[in-house]
Enzyme design. Structure first.
Site, mmCIF file in Angstrom:
data_model
loop_
_atom_site.group_PDB
_atom_site.id
_atom_site.type_symbol
_atom_site.label_atom_id
_atom_site.label_comp_id
_atom_site.label_asym_id
_atom_site.label_seq_id
_atom_site.Cartn_x
_atom_site.Cartn_y
_atom_site.Cartn_z
ATOM 1 C CG PHE A 159 -2.152 0.891 0.983
ATOM 2 C CD1 PHE A 159 -3.106 0.589 0.026
ATOM 3 C CD2 PHE A 159 -2.320 2.042 1.733
ATOM 4 C CE1 PHE A 159 -4.207 1.412 -0.187
ATOM 5 C CE2 PHE A 159 -3.419 2.869 1.536
ATOM 6 C CZ PHE A 159 -4.364 2.556 0.577
ATOM 7 C CB SER A 171 -8.001 1.452 -2.019
ATOM 8 O OG SER A 171 -7.630 1.431 -0.649
ATOM 9 C CE LYS A 176 -10.797 -3.599 5.123
ATOM 10 N NZ LYS A 176 -9.818 -4.325 4.261
ATOM 11 C CD GLU A 191 -2.947 -4.431 10.412
ATOM 12 O OE1 GLU A 191 -3.063 -4.863 11.579
ATOM 13 O OE2 GLU A 191 -2.318 -3.408 10.122
#
Length: 307
Positions: A11, A123, A176, A261
């Site tokens: 990222f 994203s 999420k 995560e």
């Protein structure tokens, strides 16, 4: 505008590439510069760093007012404690809950900068690096600072929306991941798209219950940082959390060093007093106290109730 990106994982590299191509003066800090062979991040292969992107392993070279902190949530506290970086605004790009303190990323960054914000939303790093249209949320308690970040960090292909609900934006991104692990397990077990759709819907209800109990606004969860990100990560094998859940169901393993995560977040939720049956099941599945069949039975045997 000068911009520092801290962390050369997928990222961080994707953001650095996108902003350098958009004309910003970007410095990308990498813990292991020698590992960036061939002018690209090994976590984002096939996406070369553009000319003009400065790559360094020296934090003293990072002097921009704004720093995007693109390192895993579990590494933020240790990074801050080491010192060496002093931006005016520190923007978290991580999506998780610190397992030691229970804090979100911006609380961990409060010791680093007088102003903190959260960049989050649906994203994938490769999409950002390729310049594909992407919309994200920039969450900052200070409305003026949030608007300034929105203007500075939006590009023709990366559109930012503001919110002052930092708690909601952080928790949407963190929670999420847990549901994405469960979705990956559903597909890995071959339970079908109908089961995945049901899981996403009930998972979103679980996310909303937990986040609002912690002070989040319900409307934040229905936006990009919650529902938007949930739809993306539950429907694509590009998601590391989805792949992890898939691997749990099939008995496969992810490559060494893959950041998941959602696993840490699931364990945090399982230890909380809130009603989080999906997170509890994900934690038990990952820790080996339930197998995939037991996990399915556990969820389907819950008492019937109104939606």
């Amino acid at each position: 505008m000068k911009l520092d990106v801290i962390g050369a994982g997928a990222f961080g590299a994707g953001l650095a590439i996108a902003y350098a191509r958009a004309g910003l003066d970007v410095t990308l800090w990498a813990r292991d510069v020698a590992g960036l062979r061939g002018g690209e991040s090994p976590r984002l292969p096939g996406h070369a760093f553009p000319d003009g992107l400065h790559v360094t392993g020296d934090l003293s070279a990072c002097t921009a007012d704004v720093a995007l902190i693109a390192i895993p949530t579990q590494s933020i506290a240790g990074f801050v404690a080491k010192g060496g970086l002093a931006p005016r605004v520190a923007v978290s790009c991580a999506k998780g809950i610190d397992r030691s303190s229970g804090h979100g990323p911006t609380a961990l960054l409060a010791a680093l900068a007088p102003c903190t914000a959260q960049l989050t939303g649906p994203s994938f790093a490769a999409d950002i690096a390729r310049g594909l249209p992407t919309a994200l949320t920039i969450a900052c308690a200070d409305a003026a600072e949030g608007a300034a970040l929105q203007n500075a960090l939006s590009t023709p292909t990366l559109r930012l929306y503001t919110t002052q609900d930092v708690i909601g934006a952080e928790l949407g991104g963190a929670l999420k991941n847990v549901i994405a692990i469960a979705a990956g397990a559903v597909i890995g077990k071959g339970l079908g798209d109908s089961a995945r759709a049901a899981l996403i819907a009930r998972g979103f209800a679980e996310m909303t219950r937990y986040a609002t109990a912690k002070g989040a606004l319900p409307e934040t969860l229905t936006g990009l940082s919650g529902l938007g990100d949930l739809i993306l990560t539950c429907g694509s094998a590009q998601s590391r959390n989805f792949r992890f859940g898939h691997a749990l169901a099939t008995g496969d393993r992810l490559p060494e060093g893959t950041t998941v995560e959602g696993l840490h977040t699931a364990r945090q939720l399982a230890a909380s007093p809130e009603d989080t049956p999906i997170a509890d099941t994900v934690a038990a599945l990952a820790d080996g106290t339930l197998d995939i069949d037991g996990a399915l039975s556990h969820l389907l045997s819950r008492p019937l109730k109104p939606e």
